[in-house]
Design an enzyme around this catalytic site. Structure first.
Site, PDB file in Angstrom:
ATOM      1  N   GLU A  92       0.832  -1.214   0.000  1.00 41.57           N
ATOM      2  CA  GLU A  92       0.000   0.000   0.000  1.00 41.57           C
ATOM      3  C   GLU A  92       0.860   1.254   0.000  1.00 41.57           C
ATOM      4  O   GLU A  92       0.818   2.068   0.933  1.00 41.57           O
ATOM      5  CB  GLU A  92      -0.937  -0.002   1.210  1.00 41.57           C
ATOM      6  CG  GLU A  92      -2.000  -1.073   1.122  1.00 41.57           C
ATOM      7  CD  GLU A  92      -3.052  -0.973   2.226  1.00 41.57           C
ATOM      8  OE1 GLU A  92      -2.769  -0.395   3.289  1.00 41.57           O
ATOM      9  OE2 GLU A  92      -4.168  -1.474   2.019  1.00 41.57           O
ATOM     10  N   GLU A 124      -5.333  -8.101  -1.301  1.00 37.61           N
ATOM     11  CA  GLU A 124      -6.071  -7.985  -0.032  1.00 37.61           C
ATOM     12  C   GLU A 124      -7.521  -7.632  -0.300  1.00 37.61           C
ATOM     13  O   GLU A 124      -7.806  -6.801  -1.164  1.00 37.61           O
ATOM     14  CB  GLU A 124      -5.500  -6.859   0.847  1.00 37.61           C
ATOM     15  CG  GLU A 124      -4.243  -7.197   1.568  1.00 37.61           C
ATOM     16  CD  GLU A 124      -3.778  -6.083   2.495  1.00 37.61           C
ATOM     17  OE1 GLU A 124      -4.628  -5.407   3.102  1.00 37.61           O
ATOM     18  OE2 GLU A 124      -2.555  -5.910   2.597  1.00 37.61           O
TER      19      GLU A 124
HETATM   20  C1  BG6 Z   1      -4.314  -2.996   4.780  1.00 33.86           C
HETATM   21  C2  BG6 Z   1      -2.971  -3.440   5.268  1.00 33.86           C
HETATM   22  O1  BG6 Z   1      -4.360  -1.618   4.916  1.00 33.86           O
HETATM   23  O2  BG6 Z   1      -5.451  -3.332   5.477  1.00 33.86           O
HETATM   24  C3  BG6 Z   1      -3.001  -4.553   6.286  1.00 33.86           C
HETATM   25  O3  BG6 Z   1      -2.119  -3.762   4.213  1.00 33.86           O
HETATM   26  C4  BG6 Z   1      -4.165  -4.348   7.217  1.00 33.86           C
HETATM   27  O4  BG6 Z   1      -1.752  -4.605   6.923  1.00 33.86           O
HETATM   28  C5  BG6 Z   1      -5.455  -4.398   6.413  1.00 33.86           C
HETATM   29  O5  BG6 Z   1      -4.197  -5.220   8.289  1.00 33.86           O
HETATM   30  C6  BG6 Z   1      -6.713  -4.262   7.228  1.00 33.86           C
HETATM   31  O6  BG6 Z   1      -6.637  -3.158   8.075  1.00 33.86           O
HETATM   32  P1  BG6 Z   1      -6.945  -3.306   9.620  1.00 33.86           P
HETATM   33  O7  BG6 Z   1      -6.650  -1.988  10.194  1.00 33.86           O
HETATM   34  O8  BG6 Z   1      -8.374  -3.676   9.688  1.00 33.86           O
HETATM   35  O9  BG6 Z   1      -6.052  -4.371  10.113  1.00 33.86           O
END
Ligand code: BG6
Length: 496
Positions: A184, A394
């Site tokens: 990201e 993701e």
């Molecule tokens: C992304 C990141 O922003 O979102 C992850 O690459 C992160 O590291 C994921 O865990 C979800 O965000 P969060 O804050 O719900 O863990």
């Protein structure tokens, strides 16, 4: 022919800092994420300023640092990889820890035990036919660099980082084909500490009343804007250098970028709102433009001029960027939002707009709006802009969950979320988009990045650990575990 291609890479994603634990074992150093401390179940904590860093140092013995524990993947990786294999994973998107390999970042040679750990993990994955896809830097840097260099703000970090990245290619190129440089990369402009190890108020006083994730005053906003875009530029440089290095020395490897995709709708049909949405979309795409096309587009240069963002460009940067174009696009996608042209309601978080709720969408426990159609639209836009293969690194749903007496979690809501997004990806593939893999985030419960807690859970697998680190850390399959196994077995045909 429609649907997912035969060799589609189904799997799941995590990052080293959020799962490994083993914080100082076998020579590991402490990273800037290891200093982020827990502040409550819904309090964002990855925005650190001087006082937070000081507190983390001074009260190290008593504060709660969940990233230091992770979910104990460091000791349980065999068990976890066996669970991935049981679901039929074809790929595991993971990251390696800079501070496990180069504990302070300045060492000439890496730590032997750290090097061996990742060989062991890759060997175990290959045993089951699972391809590792490795993020080289997932929100992690040696703590000393954050404190001594202002993290990525200083070009001094580049040679150390490049040494680390080149080492990864040299050491693991026969075990790892797919690489991502920075996780990201656009997040450094929204959360400078998390994405860039930058302590924002080191050189400027924080305005009274300022709180993280709130709109900021002009003066502070200016410093933020300049600082974070300068740091971003340094990351672009380091990334391009290693992409070229991989192309020259390990042509079998494919290297991608990774950005957080946020799709934006105009709040109303007014042309002004539409223009705002267009502007924000251009801004979001620029992170890919630089890495995939090899240059800063005219639009962003005009944006920099308008916002008085003056970048120290780095010697020969144009050639470096042009020589280091990525082989594929990768992204995280969780939610969409809407924008308005009304200046009174237009608020920014750093360089990012404040998200506004869309009344047509449902919202998760954590306020993230669920919108698979936006993913389909954006995938189509990315195809038209870059004509490169796309990997969805993701996507997922965070929720509060407890383990039932039947030792499972009935997470039908997660199945619904993933089903609708997988359907949207399938539709995009039918539209002609070349998507070659999908790794839902947090295939196993892990430490949340924004909240640094265990109670925001994403996994197909429940981990028995709480925010304070109590629990057995045993793993339990949720309903979604069996559902996703079926999805993979049927190559995305059976989503019921
Ligand atoms: C992304 C990141 O922003 O979102 C992850 O690459 C992160 O590291 C994921 O865990 C979800 O965000 P969060 O804050 O719900 O863990």
């Amino acid at each position: 022919m429609s649907g997912f291609p035969e060799n589609f890479l189904w799997g799941g994603a995590t990052s080293a800092a959020q799962v490994e634990g083993g914080r100082c074992e076998d020579g590991k150093g402490l990273s800037h994420l290891d200093y982020v401390y827990y502040r409550g179940p819904k309090s964002p904590c990855n925005f650190m300023v001087m006082d937070d860093v000081k507190k983390a140092r001074e009260q190290e013995a008593t504060l709660n640092f969940p990233n230091r524990r992770g979910i104990d993947f460091y000791h349980r990786y065999k068990e976890d990889i066996a669970l991935m294999a049981e679901m039929g994973f074809k790929v595991y998107r993971m990251s390696v820890s800079w501070t496990r390999l180069f504990p302070t970042g300045t060492e000439e040679t890496p730590d032997e035990e750290g090097v061996q750990f990742y060989h062991n993990v890759f060997r175990e994955l290959h045993k089951y036919g699972i391809e590792p896809l490795v993020t080289m830097i997932h929100y992690e840097m040696p703590m000393g660099f954050a404190e001594e260099f202002d993290g990525w703000l200083s070009p001094k970090i580049i040679p150390y980082c490049v040494r680390y990245l080149k080492f990864l290619i040299d050491e693991y190129k026969d075990e790892v084909t797919y690489w991502l440089t920075f996780n990201e990369i656009n997040m450094v402009t929204a959360v400078p500490w998390l994405g860039g190890g930058i302590i924002l108020d080191r050189n400027i006083r924080i305005p009274q009343g300022f709180r993280p994730f709130a709109p900021m005053t002009d003066e502070f906003g200016k410093v933020w804007n300049h600082t974070s875009h300068q740091a971003l530029h340094h990351q672009f440089i380091a990334s391009a250098i290693v992409v070229k290095y991989a192309h020259d020395t390990a042509p079998q490897c494919k290297v991608g970028n990774m950005f957080n995709l946020h799709h934006l709708y105009p709040e109303t049909p007014s042309p002004q709102d539409a223009y705002r949405a267009h502007e924000e979309t251009e801004y979001n795409m620029f992170f890919c433009d630089v890495m995939a096309r090899g240059y800063y587009p005219e639009w962003i240069l005009a944006y920099y001029r308008r916002n008085n963002i003056e970048i120290d460009w780095y010697e020969n940067y144009e050639q470096i960027l042009m020589d280091g174009k990525v082989d594929f696009i990768s992204l995280s996608y969780y939610l969409s939002s809407i924008v308005t042209a009304d200046p009174k309601r237009q608020e920014r978080i750093g360089s990012f707009i404040r998200r506004m709720n869309n009344p047509y969408l449902e919202t998760s426990d954590f306020g993230w709006q669920i919108d698979p159609t936006a993913l389909r639209i954006s995938l189509n836009e990315l195809r038209d802009r870059f004509h490169l293969p796309i990997f969805i690194a993701e996507n997922g749903l965070g929720a509060f969950e407890t383990l039932g007496e039947d030792k499972t979690v009935h997470d039908g809501y997660r199945i619904d979320y993933l089903r609708s997004h997988i359907q949207a990806i399938r539709d995009a593939i039918d539209d002609g988009v070349d998507v070659f893999g999908y790794t839902p985030w947090g295939w196993i419960d892990l430490v949340s990045c924004s909240l640094v807690s265990m109670s925001k859970r994403y996994g197909f697998v429940y981990v028995d650990a709480d925010d304070e680190g109590n629990g057995t850390y045993e793993r339990y399959r949720k309903d979604s575990f069996y559902w996703y196994k079926k999805v993979i077995e049927s190559n995305g045909e059976d989503l019921d």
